[in-house]
Structure formats: C-alpha cells, structure tokens
Write an enzyme that holds these catalytic residues in place. Structure first.
Site, PDB file in Angstrom:
ATOM      1  N   ALA A  11       0.631  -1.007   0.047  1.00  0.00           N
ATOM      2  CA  ALA A  11       0.179   0.112   0.142  1.00  0.00           C
ATOM      3  C   ALA A  11       0.763   0.978  -0.080  1.00  0.00           C
ATOM      4  O   ALA A  11       0.480   1.918   0.946  1.00  0.00           O
ATOM      5  CB  ALA A  11      -1.069  -0.087   1.412  1.00  0.00           C
ATOM      6  N   GLY A  59       1.484   3.539  -2.011  1.00  0.00           N
ATOM      7  CA  GLY A  59      -0.034   4.630  -2.250  1.00  0.00           C
ATOM      8  C   GLY A  59       0.771   5.447  -2.921  1.00  0.00           C
ATOM      9  O   GLY A  59       0.961   7.109  -3.388  1.00  0.00           O
ATOM     10  N   CYS A 108      -6.659   4.115 -11.210  1.00  0.00           N
ATOM     11  CA  CYS A 108      -6.526   6.095 -10.348  1.00  0.00           C
ATOM     12  C   CYS A 108      -8.210   6.049  -9.987  1.00  0.00           C
ATOM     13  O   CYS A 108      -9.145   6.169 -11.032  1.00  0.00           O
ATOM     14  CB  CYS A 108      -5.748   6.221 -10.392  1.00  0.00           C
ATOM     15  SG  CYS A 108      -4.377   5.989 -10.797  1.00  0.00           S
TER      16      CYS A 108
END
Ligand SMILES: Cc1cc2nc3c(=O)[nH]c(=O)nc-3n(C[C@H](O)[C@H](O)[C@H](O)COP(=O)(O)O)c2cc1C
Length: 306
Positions: free
Chosen positions: A72, A74, A132
């Site tokens: 994750a 990000g 995204c």
C-alpha cells in the site's frame, strides 16, 4: 552461432526482446544497475509519475503473504518536474527503451502529463495506470468502467505523440470489456495486470497488518489469475497485450507469451532476485535456440487448446 532473435513489435515500437520491468518494482532503473546490464532488457517501465509529488501512505505498507506480497505504497513518487530534471538524464543513457508510467486523479491531469512528457527526449512510450480514482466522479477508479477507461485513453492519446499503453486493473468483473474500451479509445497496446486488492490481519494485535488496511497483492500468488486474464484479453482485442503478474522465471514468461502476450513485465520478482529480468532474457534466448525457432515471436499466442 547466430544470436537468437528475441525482437518483438508493439505498435510502432520494436523491442530488442520482450522482457520489461514493471512499474514500481524497478525504481528509476539506476537502483538496479549494480545487478542487471540494463541494456540487455527489452525496456524498463519506471515508477508511476503524477503531476505533483506524492508522499504515499503511512507505514507499515508492505506485508509478505503466501507466494506474494501486499503493498500500500500509495503511489509515492517525485512528481513530474523532478522526474524530468533528476531522472531522465540517467534513463536516456541506459541503452534500452524507457516507458513512463503515469497516473492522475482527473482527465486533465492525465492530459497534462501526456503532453509534457511528449516534449521530453528519450521516452519511448507512456504506460497509463488507470487504477486511480477519478476524484470528480466520486472516487470510482477509471479502470473499472469501460466508458471511463475509453475516455481517459482518448484524452491521453489526443495529447501525446508517444505510443500509449494502457495498464488494466484486475479488480473488475470482466476485464475484456475494459480492454475493448481502451482499444476503442485509441491505445496502441494494453498491459495487465495491476495488483489485486487484498488484506492481511495480525491475529495477536487483531489489527490489519497494513496501515492502509487493504493493499495490492502481487507476486507468484497472482500468476494464474493474470495468465487467465491475459489469455482472455488477447482474444478480445486486436492491439498487442503485455503480460504482467507473478512472472519470476523464464517458464512463467513463456506461459504468458503462449497465452498471447507480445511482451511481459517482471515485477515483484525483482525484490526477490534483482537479476530476474536479465535471467529471463537469457532463458528466452536458450529456448529459441534449443527449439530451433526462427525467433521468440513464433511463441506468441502459440497455446494449443483442445
Ligand atoms: C511495491 C509496488 C509498487 C508498484 N507501483 C506501481 C505503480 O506506480 N504504477 C503501476 O502501474 N503499477 C505499480 N505496481 C504494480 C506492478 O507494476 C505490477 O503490475 C504488479 O505488481 C503485478 O506484477 P508482479 O506480480 O510481477 O509484481 C506496483 C507493485 C508493487 C509491488
């Protein structure tokens, strides 16, 4: 002895071999120079770039799982300006194709990235990460809706002179519908798969192992799913397919080529064996020679069914 012919063609681009490295798992290539002769690779796909720098998620953001890992991160990255000023000089000299992976929260962000990167020398193509969320559409990922996937592809293609590869998310019901949308939007190729959503729990603390709670699963654990999706998409579209997902060995790469992929990307395997991508190039060469093939392109789509 003649060198085995490993060349493959994707749209207007000829790659010296079908082995690329996957975005986010090979940094900006320099990190792997001590281990890999970068010019031996077919190409490198660099870490995803957004318009502004992103700090990513708080740690812990990587967890090992059976046969894979959850991340994750990000989409932490240096942002477009620093990518161009700090990373491109080195990338121009590595002797192989450089594909830049881009990500955005809106159509406008994708367009601006595409336009600005078209003006930069030394980039062979764009790989568009459509996993995204579209902030304007309430956070629905671009890659989960065929119409949105088509729209973002069209927007990018209209703002660049570079070949456009759109990278598909597996977190959908029918990936062939997304692939068809992307083809209609004008992409030169599709690459798949990105990570699968997963999670892990620490039973002692009863807490999620990732601070973000959920993350993207990658590595050998996802290979059968990726292979199935590549095979399905290769039959659903006419544009070339680049296979990604758990590819660790030459045999894995061959499976994806047989399923219809024109090229492959090596991801999580780079963390386990930083030489994996180069070893796969060498292995494919041996396979072509030992099987007396005219070239690796003979393998593409060679799956025998029934
Ligand atoms: C740590 C990490 C970071 C990643 N970052 C990106 C990224 O920035 N953009 C992207 O399109 N995919 C990213 N990916 C997805 C990989 O490129 C690849 O699609 C996925 O990991 C599946 O392949 P693998 O099983 O060979 O790792 C990332 C994967 C990992 C493990």
């Amino acid at each position: 002895m003649n060198q085995p012919d490993l060349r493959v063609t994707i749209g207007d681009l000829v790659f010296k071999n079908p082995v690329l490295t996957a975005s986010g798992t090979f940094g900006y290539a320099k990190e792997f120079a001590p281990f890999v002769n970068l010019h031996h690779l077919g190409g490198v796909v660099v870490k995803g770039i957004s318009l502004a720098p992103r700090r990513g998620n708080p740690p812990p953001r990587i967890v090992e799982t059976a046969g894979g890992m959850l991340n994750a991160i990000g989409l932490e990255n240096v942002g477009l300006d620093r990518f161009i000023s700090e990373k491109m000089d080195y990338l121009r000299g590595i002797g192989t194709r450089v594909i830049v992976n881009i990500l955005g929260d809106s159509l406008e962000e994708y367009q601006t990235l595409a336009q600005r990167l078209s003006e930069v020398e030394g980039i062979s193509g764009l790989e568009v990460n459509i996993s995204c969320p579209n902030v304007k559409k309430g956070g629905v990922a671009f890659g989960t809706d065929p119409a949105m996937a088509e729209a973002v592809t069209r927007a990018v293609c209209a703002h660049t002179t570079l070949p456009v590869i759109v990278k598909l998310s597996p977190n959908v019901t029918d990936i062939t519908q997304i692939a068809r949308g992307v083809e209609a939007g004008g992409a030169q190729a599709v690459s798949l798969i990105n990570t699968l959503l997963g999670m892990a729990i620490d039973v002692k603390s009863r807490r999620p192992k990732l601070a973000n709670i959920v993350g993207g699963l990658s590595g050998p654990a996802i290979k059968p799913i990726a292979l199935r999706m590549v095979w399905q998409v290769a039959q659903a579209v006419k544009i070339p397919v680049i296979g990604i997902g758990g590819i660790t060995t030459t045999e894995d790469a061959l499976e994806f080529l047989l399923a219809g992929a024109t090229a492959i990307e090596v991801g999580t395997a780079n963390f386990i064996n930083p030489r994996a991508s180069q070893e796969i190039v060498e292995g494919l060469g041996r396979y072509v020679t030992e099987n007396k093939l005219s070239g690796i392109s003979e393998v593409i789509g060679g799956l025998i069914v029934g």
